[in-house]
Write an enzyme that holds these catalytic residues in place. Structure first.
Site, mmCIF file in Angstrom:
data_model
loop_
_atom_site.group_PDB
_atom_site.id
_atom_site.type_symbol
_atom_site.label_atom_id
_atom_site.label_comp_id
_atom_site.label_asym_id
_atom_site.label_seq_id
_atom_site.Cartn_x
_atom_site.Cartn_y
_atom_site.Cartn_z
ATOM 1 N N LYS A 37 21.790 83.147 37.705
ATOM 2 C CA LYS A 37 22.676 84.511 38.510
ATOM 3 C C LYS A 37 23.699 84.304 39.850
ATOM 4 O O LYS A 37 24.005 82.883 40.314
ATOM 5 C CB LYS A 37 21.526 85.182 39.258
ATOM 6 C CG LYS A 37 20.609 84.139 40.234
ATOM 7 C CD LYS A 37 19.721 84.100 39.789
ATOM 8 C CE LYS A 37 18.764 83.812 41.457
ATOM 9 N NZ LYS A 37 17.147 83.016 41.641
ATOM 10 N N TYR A 256 39.377 79.449 68.900
ATOM 11 C CA TYR A 256 38.794 80.631 69.424
ATOM 12 C C TYR A 256 36.773 80.063 70.991
ATOM 13 O O TYR A 256 36.401 79.058 70.023
ATOM 14 C CB TYR A 256 38.095 81.101 68.409
ATOM 15 C CG TYR A 256 39.043 81.913 67.822
ATOM 16 C CD1 TYR A 256 40.037 83.029 68.687
ATOM 17 C CD2 TYR A 256 38.592 81.831 66.079
ATOM 18 C CE1 TYR A 256 40.953 83.296 67.824
ATOM 19 C CE2 TYR A 256 39.668 82.556 65.458
ATOM 20 C CZ TYR A 256 40.913 83.403 66.241
ATOM 21 O OH TYR A 256 41.832 84.285 65.818
#
Ligand SMILES: *Cc1c(COP(=O)(O)O)cnc(C)c1O
Length: 358
Positions: A37, A256
């Protein structure tokens, strides 16, 4: 591989095939439904299923995933683990001969309305204690009689799913197995319980069919250790390249939020991969990486397109050098733990910007 690839995954087919062999060695008597899946846990469903062609069946979550396997020309049994959700899905699954899990009354009602033109192979699912999908244990006997009385329904077997198979100290798995066996006592035919963790650690769950996922891809389902503890080999290697180098002074901060600052003059590098590619944003300072096969670590925050890394002890490192983010030589479990997540999540998170090789 395109020479200008900035971030790519390589899939080692031989590793996938080897890992299926490891599953067989744990459950020599059982049949194996390989879970592919979510695009083969992010590895690419075409390459994954071709490397796993010795599987006895493939298991997917949805109808669309099942149809994709048929489009690829696979003739294996395919099981829809969530079953169908509408009349239309029921008709399509029937037309394509897809097996399906029936876990709720509404699904049975849909299937009972379909014409007996073609058989509909079904697995009945018991909720043995995970409380996600499945029928209550006491519903199973009457349910089975209903299935037997519906000509188009062909019972393939009964199944359940374990909530805590990765926890060796929990009594829940033993309880779930016992509850399941009692619930299906009067129903003849195959039983299926085990995911990867149960295949590796709970022999009483092995029964007739097993449903491995993560171990096929070479990762451990357990909270500690890694796939190599079980002779599994990593199928996916996620790589990128150095695109910039610099020296920074003591006290200079990187990225950041300026969350990491250099304790001394240091050489650092910038790698062309970020959370926009599926590198986990929550990977912290110190998350391991390989540059030209040598270990180093992440510095500062992960940005969308880039990360910064420590090159202080790697004076040879140059722009264009390959950086391995996980896979060959670097266990994905280590990276997952550094990012507060699990290998499943990292594999499935690889984005469409990342090229696929192999
Ligand atoms: C995904 C899935 C599996 C495979 O689980 P792993 O932990 O990856 O081995 C097995 N059974 C069901 C019902 C699943 O949804």
């Amino acid at each position: 591989m395109a020479v200008d690839s900035r971030a790519w995954i390589t899939i080692d087919r031989a590793a996938l095939t080897h890992n299926l062999g490891v599953v067989r060695s744990y459950v020599p008597q059982a049949k194996i439904a390989c879970a592919v899946k979510a695009n083969g846990y992010g590895h690419g469903v075409a390459v994954t299923t071709s490397a796993l062609e010795q599987a006895d069946a493939f298991a997917v979550a949805t109808l669309d995933e099942g149809l994709e396997l048929r489009r690829l020309g696979l003739t294996h049994p395919v099981v829809l683990l969530e079953g169908i959700t509408s009349d239309e899905e029921g008709r399509v699954a029937q037309a394509h001969g897809l097996q399906q899990v029936v876990h709720a009354r509404y699904q049975l009602q849909i299937l009972q309305q379909l014409p007996p033109s073609a058989p509909i192979p079904v697995w009945l699912k018991v909720d043995s204690g995970m409380h996600r999908l499945g029928f209550d244990p006491e519903e199973m006997a009457p349910l089975w009689r209903e299935v037997e009385a519906t000509p188009q329904l062909q019972l393939q077997g009964v199944m359940t799913h374990l909530a805590d198979a990765d926890d060796l100290h929990s009594s829940h798995t033993r309880e779930q197995c016992a509850r399941f066996e009692r619930a299906v006592e009067m129903i003849p035919g195959p039983r299926s319980i085990a995911n990867s963790a149960a295949i590796l650690h709970w022999p009483q769950s092995h029964r007739h069919w097993v449903r491995p996922g993560i171990m096929l891809y070479g990762a451990s389902p357990m909270g500690q250790g890694c796939g190599s503890d079980y002779r599994l080999r990593p199928a996916m290697t996620f790589s990128s390249r150095l695109i910039a180098l610099r020296e920074i002074a003591a006290g200079d901060c990187v990225g950041y939020g300026s969350t990491w600052c250099a304790p001394r003059r240091m050489r650092i590098g910038t790698v062309a991969v970020g959370y926009g590619d599926g590198y986990p944003r929550h990977a912290g300072n110190g998350t391991p990486l390989l540059v030209n096969g040598e270990r180093t670590s992440l510095l500062g925050r992960v940005s969308m397109d880039m990360i910064t890394i420590d090159l202080d002890h790697l004076p040879q490192a140059a722009v264009g050098d390959i950086v391995v983010l996980w896979g060959d030589g670097l266990a994905v479990e280590e990276v997952a733990r550094a990012a507060g997540t699990i290998p499943y999540d990292l594999f499935c998170g690889i984005t469409s910007r990342v090229s696929r090789v192999g």
